[in-house]
Scaffold this active site. Structure first.
Site, PDB file in Angstrom:
ATOM      1  N   ARG A   1     -79.884  65.497  -7.103  1.00 21.28           N
ATOM      2  CA  ARG A   1     -79.162  66.177  -6.032  1.00 21.28           C
ATOM      3  C   ARG A   1     -78.725  65.128  -5.020  1.00 21.28           C
ATOM      4  NH1 ARG A   1     -81.599  69.210  -0.840  1.00 21.28           N
ATOM      5  NH2 ARG A   1     -79.678  70.127  -0.020  1.00 21.28           N
TER       6      ARG A   1
ATOM      7  N   HIS B   1     -74.906  73.069   0.473  1.00 26.76           N
ATOM      8  CA  HIS B   1     -75.697  74.000  -0.359  1.00 26.76           C
ATOM      9  C   HIS B   1     -74.894  74.501  -1.553  1.00 26.76           C
ATOM     10  CE1 HIS B   1     -77.968  74.735   3.603  1.00 26.76           C
ATOM     11  NE2 HIS B   1     -78.766  74.023   2.819  1.00 26.76           N
TER      12      HIS B   1
ATOM     13  N   GLU C   1     -81.466  75.531  -7.795  1.00 27.28           N
ATOM     14  CA  GLU C   1     -80.597  74.356  -7.757  1.00 27.28           C
ATOM     15  C   GLU C   1     -80.951  73.357  -8.861  1.00 27.28           C
ATOM     16  OE1 GLU C   1     -79.927  73.803  -3.023  1.00 27.28           O
ATOM     17  OE2 GLU C   1     -81.943  74.317  -3.711  1.00 27.28           O
TER      18      GLU C   1
ATOM     19  N   ARG D   1     -81.958  71.806  13.261  1.00 32.71           N
ATOM     20  CA  ARG D   1     -80.556  71.499  13.529  1.00 32.71           C
ATOM     21  C   ARG D   1     -79.914  72.651  14.296  1.00 32.71           C
ATOM     22  NH1 ARG D   1     -79.009  70.280   7.451  1.00 32.71           N
ATOM     23  NH2 ARG D   1     -81.170  70.866   7.028  1.00 32.71           N
TER      24      ARG D   1
ATOM     25  N   ASN E   1     -85.039  65.409  -6.724  1.00 31.54           N
ATOM     26  CA  ASN E   1     -84.513  65.814  -5.410  1.00 31.54           C
ATOM     27  C   ASN E   1     -85.353  65.092  -4.363  1.00 31.54           C
ATOM     28  OD1 ASN E   1     -83.567  67.004  -3.092  1.00 31.54           O
ATOM     29  ND2 ASN E   1     -83.871  69.115  -3.774  1.00 31.54           N
TER      30      ASN E   1
END
Length: 406
Positions: free
Chosen positions: A95, A183, A380, A243, A11
């Protein structure tokens, strides 16, 4: 496959490469063996790694000039895994944040796939270029090593059109301008885990809040995503560390036409200077904001909880009711204070937390006879490992695809 076979999960971000190694047992079970990262790329490179029981395996600092980019960081991790841990993976799972309209499931990577994914770099500038950098490096050095891309958008790609269209000319939708959601690997893990940890609600109407530096929410119906707070890019929806989340497009037109922002400047502003950081003027770290005595920090925290609660109302409408609520990811799993602030705004959905269970970060943190609220840690990396193993097995027709964690 033998009991010593392993899968490497990567990742990659702008300043770090996180990696995990899973052993594949003879019956297809996955066991996490190593968890590590190389961070401080280009500033103070640092390799950290732990074993399956949390024991320290590596803690090393490298000269700046030796780890100047993501491929160099990956090389540091790969050399350490090969030379000191005797790890030679069967495959590498990655990912990749944006799969665009082309990919609704994990895929084996070749140069053609990389070319397609490069087209979406502008839609995920904080992630996509860095996700692809180690893929390209491995393709060049080890072209026969299987690599699998697992997409954060894939889990949401089966939404109804009414959820995915924008109210713009349909040709733009055909061009790929649509609501993707992100996600997805986290939500997919939660959806596959709920039947084990909370079977009573696993097939019902569940709102999942993935709250971390990046944050979003998802409506699950029968374990499938039907709506998400994020859209075309990972800027949409909830306010995040840096963000802004949902914002009137007119604000962006104003910043360009009146404030004179160039596109690159505006992109940098939206991805790096807004959210909790912009609101507070202090930090993008929720932990720091919660302990700060500055009123701007308190406002940013309350604003975050307010926006999560608003989005819960939207998702409840999409689901036509709510059977359960799940918190996950860094803030969702670890901040009992944020969970309490959000829950206080969701009483109209039947939510009421048990303060003791919430403080203990229990699996179920709601009071009896109220809407169930759970804290479910996401994973994940395990999801990527399972997908990678399944694709490997699919190349061997005589074996079923398997991949369970033990």
């Amino acid at each position: 496959m033998t009991t010593m076979d392993t899968i490497l999960i990567v990742n990659a971000g702008s300043s770090s490469v996180k990696f995990q190694v899973f052993a594949v047992d003879g019956d297809g079970r996955l066991r996490r063996r190593i968890k590590g990262q190389v961070d401080g790329i280009g500033s103070r490179p640092h390799l950290r790694a732990t074993g399956s029981s949390g024991e320290k395996l590596a803690e090393r600092v490298y000269p700046i000039e030796s780890v100047g980019d993501v491929p160099a960081a990956l090389q540091v991790a790969a050399d350490w895994l090969r030379d000191e841990q005797r790890i030679t993976p069967l495959a590498v799972g990655h990912r990749v944040v944006h799969g665009g309209p082309d990919y609704d499931r994990p895929v084996l990577i070749d140069h053609s796939v990389v070319g397609r994914l490069e087209r979406y770099a502008a839609l995920a500038p904080l992630h996509q270029p860095h996700n692809l950098a180690p893929i390209r490096a491995l393709l060049e050095k080890f072209p026969s090593l299987p690599q699998v891309a697992c997409f954060d958008t894939a889990f949401h790609r089966h939404h109804d059109d009414i959820a995915d269209f924008y109210a713009i000319p349909c040709q733009l939708h055909e061009d790929g301008v649509r609501r993707y959601g992100f996600h997805g690997l986290s939500y997919e893990y939660i959806a596959t885990t709920l039947p084990k940890v909370a079977p009573d609600i696993a097939t019902g109407r569940v709102i999942v809040a993935h709250l971390g530096s990046g944050a979003s929410m998802c409506a699950l119906l029968g374990g499938r995503s039907i709506e998400s707070t994020m859209g075309f890019t990972a800027l949409d929806g909830l306010p995040m560390g840096t963000r802004p989340g949902q914002i009137d497009p007119g604000v962006l037109l104003y910043l360009i036409s009146v404030k004179g922002m160039a596109p690159a400047e505006l992109q940098n502003f939206l991805y790096r200077d807004c959210g909790l950081k912009g609101l507070s003027g202090i930090s993008n770290d929720m932990r720091e904001l919660q302990t700060s005595k500055e009123p701007e920090a308190a406002f940013a925290v309350e604003y975050f909880a307010y926006r999560v609660a608003l989005s819960a109302g939207m998702l409840a409408a999409a689901l036509q009711g709510v059977d359960a609520f799940v918190f996950t990811a860094g803030i969702g799993e670890n901040s009992d204070g944020i969970r309490a602030r959000i829950a206080d705004r969701l009483g109209w959905l039947g939510v009421a937390l048990d303060p003791s269970e919430n403080h203990r970060h229990s699996l179920r943190i709601s009071r009896p006879d109220t809407t169930p609220v759970y804290v479910v840690p996401t994973d994940e990396e395990l999801m990527i490992a399972q997908h990678t193993l399944s694709l490997l097995w699919s190349q061997r027709p005589s074996h079923p695809a398997r991949g369970r964690a033990s």
